[in-house]
Design a protein around this motif. Structure first.
Motif, mmCIF file in Angstrom:
data_model
loop_
_atom_site.group_PDB
_atom_site.id
_atom_site.type_symbol
_atom_site.label_atom_id
_atom_site.label_comp_id
_atom_site.label_asym_id
_atom_site.label_seq_id
_atom_site.Cartn_x
_atom_site.Cartn_y
_atom_site.Cartn_z
ATOM 1 N N THR A 120 0.822 -1.216 0.000
ATOM 2 C CA THR A 120 0.000 0.000 0.000
ATOM 3 C C THR A 120 0.853 1.263 0.000
ATOM 4 O O THR A 120 0.338 2.362 -0.054
ATOM 5 C CB THR A 120 -0.928 0.028 1.233
ATOM 6 O OG1 THR A 120 -0.114 0.063 2.402
ATOM 7 C CG2 THR A 120 -1.808 -1.191 1.278
ATOM 8 N N ILE A 299 -0.726 3.128 -2.970
ATOM 9 C CA ILE A 299 -0.280 1.863 -3.560
ATOM 10 C C ILE A 299 1.237 1.880 -3.711
ATOM 11 O O ILE A 299 1.832 2.933 -3.947
ATOM 12 C CB ILE A 299 -0.970 1.599 -4.934
ATOM 13 C CG1 ILE A 299 -0.637 0.196 -5.447
ATOM 14 C CG2 ILE A 299 -0.615 2.685 -5.951
ATOM 15 C CD1 ILE A 299 -1.560 -0.293 -6.558
ATOM 16 N N TYR A 324 -4.685 -5.133 1.511
ATOM 17 C CA TYR A 324 -4.856 -4.201 0.390
ATOM 18 C C TYR A 324 -3.789 -4.341 -0.688
ATOM 19 O O TYR A 324 -3.613 -3.434 -1.500
ATOM 20 C CB TYR A 324 -4.932 -2.764 0.913
ATOM 21 C CG TYR A 324 -6.111 -2.533 1.831
ATOM 22 C CD1 TYR A 324 -7.372 -3.050 1.495
ATOM 23 C CD2 TYR A 324 -5.985 -1.837 3.022
ATOM 24 C CE1 TYR A 324 -8.464 -2.866 2.333
ATOM 25 C CE2 TYR A 324 -7.074 -1.644 3.858
ATOM 26 C CZ TYR A 324 -8.314 -2.170 3.519
ATOM 27 O OH TYR A 324 -9.380 -1.980 4.347
ATOM 28 N N SER A 325 -3.067 -5.473 -0.718
ATOM 29 C CA SER A 325 -2.162 -5.720 -1.846
ATOM 30 C C SER A 325 -2.964 -5.665 -3.136
ATOM 31 O O SER A 325 -3.986 -6.358 -3.273
ATOM 32 C CB SER A 325 -1.522 -7.114 -1.720
ATOM 33 O OG SER A 325 -0.535 -7.146 -0.719
ATOM 34 N N HIS A 327 -4.879 -3.330 -4.304
ATOM 35 C CA HIS A 327 -6.240 -2.809 -4.134
ATOM 36 C C HIS A 327 -6.788 -2.346 -5.482
ATOM 37 O O HIS A 327 -6.149 -1.550 -6.174
ATOM 38 C CB HIS A 327 -6.250 -1.651 -3.147
ATOM 39 C CG HIS A 327 -7.628 -1.276 -2.720
ATOM 40 N ND1 HIS A 327 -8.491 -0.590 -3.544
ATOM 41 C CD2 HIS A 327 -8.309 -1.537 -1.592
ATOM 42 C CE1 HIS A 327 -9.641 -0.433 -2.917
ATOM 43 N NE2 HIS A 327 -9.559 -1.006 -1.728
ATOM 44 N N SER A 330 -6.999 1.511 -6.114
ATOM 45 C CA SER A 330 -5.658 2.096 -6.252
ATOM 46 C C SER A 330 -4.998 1.669 -7.562
ATOM 47 O O SER A 330 -4.334 2.472 -8.228
ATOM 48 C CB SER A 330 -4.766 1.659 -5.089
ATOM 49 O OG SER A 330 -5.253 2.172 -3.870
#
Ligand SMILES: *Cc1c(COP(=O)(O)O)cnc(C)c1O
Length: 464
Positions: A120, A299, A324-325, A327, A330
């Motif tokens: 992130t 990101i 949130y890898s 996302h 993003s």
């Protein structure tokens, strides 16, 4: 409707002080004077809650490469939120924005850096690097290769791992870091540390500290060397030309990985897509964030070579990842940002037009009585303030006194310029025009004049 739209500045500041702990801030001091409330931005200009306009010489925090207010990125986020606002990439699943962005990064990255592990931001990407590199060596049958070599005054982020990789003494003094097995060598900061050596001789000397450190620890224990192609948060320290070729030679001759932390230097900042291209570096892993999305959405990523990614891929499950890898929102925003950087030839303009124009103007700052050196790489630049140019002296008042005074005058002149100790630094949005560069230089000079008068009036022009 903008949030808290009609609240007066003093009320916003009081609420902020009541509940918001700021990063890298003496919070009680700030509460006493009140934070500046930024409400809006377009292009390279910020507006605060009192209607003042400021030229953003820092692109936010080195990230807003395409400038503020781009409708296309807002639309990309809007459409992606409606289509698929979130899904993970853990459960043997993926999604189109992740696929497209990983492919695009692989196309742009130099050499065979073709494999993208998303985070992130930059700090967690560097944490990923620690785990990835140590796991890589373990899989290669060399689990004793665990030591990272970094540099004093490097910045690699603020998580426990990233702050340990960084070489910031003030950060190390809090919270029990660095973690074990991180070692440091000197930085290639000729102006402050080069003494009577030529910049080229000093650059070679500092690079060779890496070879000496590898010998000291033992090559069998060293996993990787990590560095920013041009140090950013350390004060925009542009290394002598001799530095990187020697570092590359040493990394090639010893069995260690080279990690280029491109969080600032990536995505056009130095006039190429990556600093590795500007400085002719061949990293095994690159850390990216900031300019990847121009800061419109959080990101980052670690980008690994065929060799490193291949070993990891074949090595069973890598027990690592972030909710949130990749996302999707993003990733969609980043894709649109990369499209704009390319379609509008923004990086080519930095390389061929506005970069050289800024370089020429920036060099003239060195004629100011307060300025010891003025250096630049693409669209990141710094000057060293000094009470005595000839001896490259530091101020007797201690580091940061003059810098802070100058930073405050910059704000009063309508320019956001940051100070790192007594270095004044800029990294404006890459879309800055020639006219805006003229404005930046005028405002900087006005601030330098006022700083010099203040320092003289207060007897602070003494050399240490
Ligand atoms: C900003 C920065 C980081 C940390 O990135 P975050 O997104 O703040 O976690 C890491 N490395 C460098 C070189 C940076 O400038």
């Amino acid at each position: 409707m903008p949030i808290l739209h009609n609240m007066p500045t003093s009320d916003l500041q009081a609420l902020d002080a009541a509940h918001h702990l700021h990063p890298f801030t003496h919070n009680a001091d700030l509460a006493g004077k009140g934070a500046r409330v930024i409400t809006r931005a377009r292009g390279v200009m910020l507006t605060d809650s009192d209607g003042n306009e400021l030229l953003d010489g820092m692109a936010g925090l080195w990230c807003c490469n395409i400038g503020y207010g781009r409708d296309e990125l807002a639309r990309a986020a809007h459409e992606q939120m409606l289509e698929l606002p979130y899904y993970n990439t853990f459960f043997q699943t993926t999604h189109p924005p992740a696929i497209a962005l990983a492919r695009r990064i692989a196309e742009l990255a130099p050499g065979d850096l073709k494999h993208v592990f998303f985070s992130t931001g930059g700090s967690d990407a560097n944490d990923t690097n620690i785990r990835l590199v140590r796991h890589y060596w373990a899989l290669k049958g060399k689990p004793e290769k665990t030591v990272f070599i970094s540099r004093h005054n490097a910045y690699h982020g603020s998580t426990v791992g990233a702050a340990s990789l960084g070489g910031m003494a003030a950060m190390h003094a809090q919270g029990g870091i660095p973690i074990p097995d991180i070692e440091y060598i000197g930085q290639p900061a000729w102006w402050a540390e080069g003494g009577g050596m030529s910049p080229e001789a000093f650059g070679l000397m500092r690079a060779r500290e890496l070879e000496a450190k590898i010998a000291e620890i033992g090559e069998g224990r060293v996993a990787a060397f990590i560095a920013e192609p041009v140090q950013g948060a350390g004060g925009v320290i542009v290394p002598p030309e001799s530095y990187w070729p020697e570092i590359q030679r040493i990394c090639d001759e010893h069995e260690i990985l080279l990690i280029a932390d491109e969080v600032i230097t990536g995505f056009g900042r130095t006039g190429n897509w990556f600093g590795a291209q500007t400085w002719n570096i061949r990293p095994d892993i690159m850390t990216i964030a900031k300019g990847l999305s121009s800061g419109y959405a959080p990101i980052g990523a670690s980008v690994a070579s065929e060799e490193v990614a291949g070993v990891i891929a074949e090595g069973g499950e890598f027990f690592h990842g972030y909710t949130y890898s990749a996302h999707p929102v993003s990733a969609a925003v980043a894709l649109e940002n990369l499209r704009i950087l390319e379609d509008e030839r923004i990086i080519a303009r930095v390389a061929e037009d506005t970069g050289p124009y800024l370089a020429q103007k920036w060099a003239t700052l060195a004629e100011h009585p307060l300025v010891g050196e003025a250096v630049i790489s693409g669209m990141m630049a710094s000057v060293a303030l000094t009470p005595d140019k000839a001896s490259r002296a530091a101020f007797a008042a201690g580091p940061g006194t003059a810098g802070l005074i100058c930073r405050d005058f910059c704000f009063e002149e309508g320019l956001v310029m940051r100070h790192v100790g007594d270095r004044m630094i800029i990294a404006p949005p890459l879309v800055i025009s020639r006219a805006e560069i003229d404005m930046l230089i005028e405002r900087a000079l006005a601030a330098f004049d006022r700083t010099e008068s203040r320092l003289r009036a207060e007897g602070l022009m003494e050399a240490a």
